[in-house]
Design a protein around this motif. Structure first.
Motif, short mmCIF file in Angstrom:
data_model
loop_
_atom_site.label_atom_id
_atom_site.label_comp_id
_atom_site.label_asym_id
_atom_site.label_seq_id
_atom_site.Cartn_x
_atom_site.Cartn_y
_atom_site.Cartn_z
N VAL A 105 31.04 -0.03 2.45
CA VAL A 105 30.03 0.18 3.49
C VAL A 105 29.74 1.68 3.65
CG1 VAL A 105 29.54 -0.05 5.96
CG2 VAL A 105 30.54 -1.95 4.71
N VAL A 126 25.76 -2.81 9.74
CA VAL A 126 27.11 -3.13 9.23
C VAL A 126 28.04 -1.94 9.47
CG1 VAL A 126 28.43 -3.69 7.17
CG2 VAL A 126 26.27 -4.82 7.59
N TRP A 129 29.63 -2.34 12.74
CA TRP A 129 30.74 -3.29 12.65
C TRP A 129 31.96 -2.58 12.07
CZ3 TRP A 129 33.54 -4.91 8.44
CH2 TRP A 129 34.44 -5.95 8.69
#
Length: 146
Positions: A105, A126, A129
């Protein structure tokens, strides 16, 4: 220039801030001819205020989704460390997978030429997250250590 009472100056600044917030004052009208702007310092302060309002508006976009993903990442880390940490058999494998996901990521997030704008928005979400997941693992490490 005539003397203006300090209360009137504050009123002018508040009125200018209201116009900036509503988008009535554009960047080109911040020149010498504007009726709300007197000194260079007040012009600088108004430009800074406008930039700050633009940054706040940028942060406010999708704020609920950002907070939700941060909390979901935090919950995911707590669930992962609690459920898979009970047996002790999966610790090394899960830690390796967590590091791989976090690094993947991160590499997608900080890639110089973004792939597409919609994919970049997805990767940005993301990343929230991921931040919650990392925070959750960090807090769990303190719980284990105490």
């Amino acid at each position: 220039m005539a003397f203006i009472h300090p209360f009137c100056r504050c009123h002018c600044f508040l009125l200018a801030a209201l116009f900036l917030k509503e988008g009535r004052v554009q960047g080109s009208s911040l020149g010498r001819g504007s009726q709300f702007l007197g000194t260079r310092l007040s012009r600088v302060l108004l430009v800074q205020q406008r930039q700050l309002l633009l940054k706040f508006n940028e942060v406010r976009k999708n704020l609920a989704m950002k907070v939700f993903l941060l909390l979901l990442g935090f919950y995911s880390a707590n669930a992962l460390s609690t459920i898979l940490g009970q047996t002790g058999d999966w610790d090394v494998l899960v830690a390796g997978m967590a590091v791989a996901v976090i690094e993947m990521v991160g590499s997608l997030m900080y890639r110089k030429p973004p792939i597409t704008e919609s994919f970049q928005l997805f990767v940005r979400m993301v990343n929230y997250w991921k931040a919650g997941f990392t925070l959750g693992l960090f807090v769990d490490a303190f719980k284990v250590g105490s």
